[in-house]
Design an enzyme around this catalytic site. Structure first.
Site, PDB file in Angstrom:
ATOM      1  N   ASP A  77      31.168  31.485  22.257  1.00 26.82           N
ATOM      2  CA  ASP A  77      32.209  32.486  22.097  1.00 26.82           C
ATOM      3  C   ASP A  77      31.508  33.763  21.659  1.00 26.82           C
ATOM      4  OD1 ASP A  77      34.273  34.150  21.423  1.00 26.82           O
ATOM      5  OD2 ASP A  77      35.149  32.838  19.894  1.00 26.82           O
TER       6      ASP A  77
ATOM      7  N   TYR B 124      39.765  48.767  26.391  1.00 31.04           N
ATOM      8  CA  TYR B 124      38.790  48.344  27.405  1.00 31.04           C
ATOM      9  C   TYR B 124      37.927  49.525  27.835  1.00 31.04           C
ATOM     10  CZ  TYR B 124      37.023  46.535  31.880  1.00 31.04           C
ATOM     11  OH  TYR B 124      36.224  46.152  32.918  1.00 31.04           O
TER      12      TYR B 124
ATOM     13  N   LYS C  66      33.833  50.021  27.306  1.00 33.59           N
ATOM     14  CA  LYS C  66      32.926  50.191  28.438  1.00 33.59           C
ATOM     15  C   LYS C  66      32.238  51.552  28.398  1.00 33.59           C
ATOM     16  CE  LYS C  66      33.418  46.229  30.582  1.00 33.59           C
ATOM     17  NZ  LYS C  66      32.276  45.294  30.744  1.00 33.59           N
TER      18      LYS C  66
ATOM     19  N   THR D 285      38.670  38.394  41.179  1.00 32.94           N
ATOM     20  CA  THR D 285      38.041  37.299  40.442  1.00 32.94           C
ATOM     21  C   THR D 285      39.127  36.411  39.860  1.00 32.94           C
ATOM     22  OG1 THR D 285      38.023  38.473  38.321  1.00 32.94           O
ATOM     23  CG2 THR D 285      36.116  38.804  39.770  1.00 32.94           C
TER      24      THR D 285
END
Length: 247
Positions: free
Chosen positions: A63, A156, A160, A191
């Site tokens: 993890d 997010y 990034k 995906t």
């Protein structure tokens, strides 16, 4: 067989882009691979598949929100193969959240997995590479969201964006050690993980990928196998002195 001397660690290597990269490296003769993920059954199945393709491979259940697991994944390569000279940070969290509805827990999850984990795996891997005095290569999987991102991708995009700067910083810091670090700013990709996100957050049906592809200029989502070749090139000696590039 340009990867005949490659020993690579691939985070998120049990599915999607990470697995496609591992398969490409195996096809190009990689000496050894370490993949990691949270699900043991999926990871062991992926490792067996890669072994059939010709590369020794071990799976580490991990993890990456846990700092010690980040170190343990890299350590596994050195313990099993005696060295590590390639690292791909592909694991990432892309759960949705905007400025007004992202709570502290979600923000910290994104920073832990998408930014801190690559920092820690690079720290460990570069330490081993410098100690060995041999060249190495790192590829961080970023996102076009690093340049701005949709309104529902605030944490997010921030994570990034941070990783894009970290990529260039590491490239600059270790160029004289012949340790290269590049990033790939992927677009919307088909995906298994994205399928879950589309269904969970956007109410998409099983035909989400076809519908999404039809809306895009080139009529397709990015396919993991298409990016795998680019990553394999960046990791290989063929990339020469290329470092600090965000593609």
């Amino acid at each position: 067989m340009r990867h005949a001397e490659t020993v690579a660690v691939i985070t998120g290597g049990t599915q999607g882009l990470g697995l496609a990269i591992a398969r490409r490296l195996a096809a190009e003769g990689a000496e050894g691979l370490v993949i990691c993920g949270r699900e043991r059954d999926k990871g062991e199945a992926a490792a067996a598949d890669l072994a059939v393709r010709g590369s020794a491979c071990c799976f580490v259940q991990a993890d990456l929100a846990q700092p010690e697991d980040c170190f343990r994944v890299v350590d596994a390569a050195v313990e099993r193969y005696g060295r590590v000279n390639a690292l791909v940070n592909s694991a990432a969290l892309s759960t949705r959240g905007g400025l007004l509805d992202t709570d502290l827990a979600l923000w910290e999850q994104h920073m832990a997995i998408n930014l801190r984990a690559p920092f820690l795996t690079m720290q460990r891997a570069v330490g081993y590479m410098k100690a060995a005095g041999q060249p190495g290569s790192i590829v961080n999987i970023l996102s076009m969201a690093a340049l701005c991102g949709q309104s529902y991708l605030t944490p997010y995009s921030a994570s990034k964006g941070g990783l894009s700067v970290l990529t260039k910083n590491v490239a600059n810091a270790f160029a004289r050690d012949r340790i290269r670090c590049n990033g790939v700013l992927a677009g919307w990709m088909e995906t298994p993980g994205e399928a879950v996100i589309q269904q969970r957050f956007h109410g998409a049906g099983s035909d989400w990928a076809a519908r999404a592809a039809a809306s895009l200029p080139m009529g397709q989502l990015v396919q993991p196998e298409q990016l795998a070749g680019l990553v394999a090139y960046l990791l290989s000696p063929e990339a020469g002195v290329m470092t600090g590039a965000l593609i």
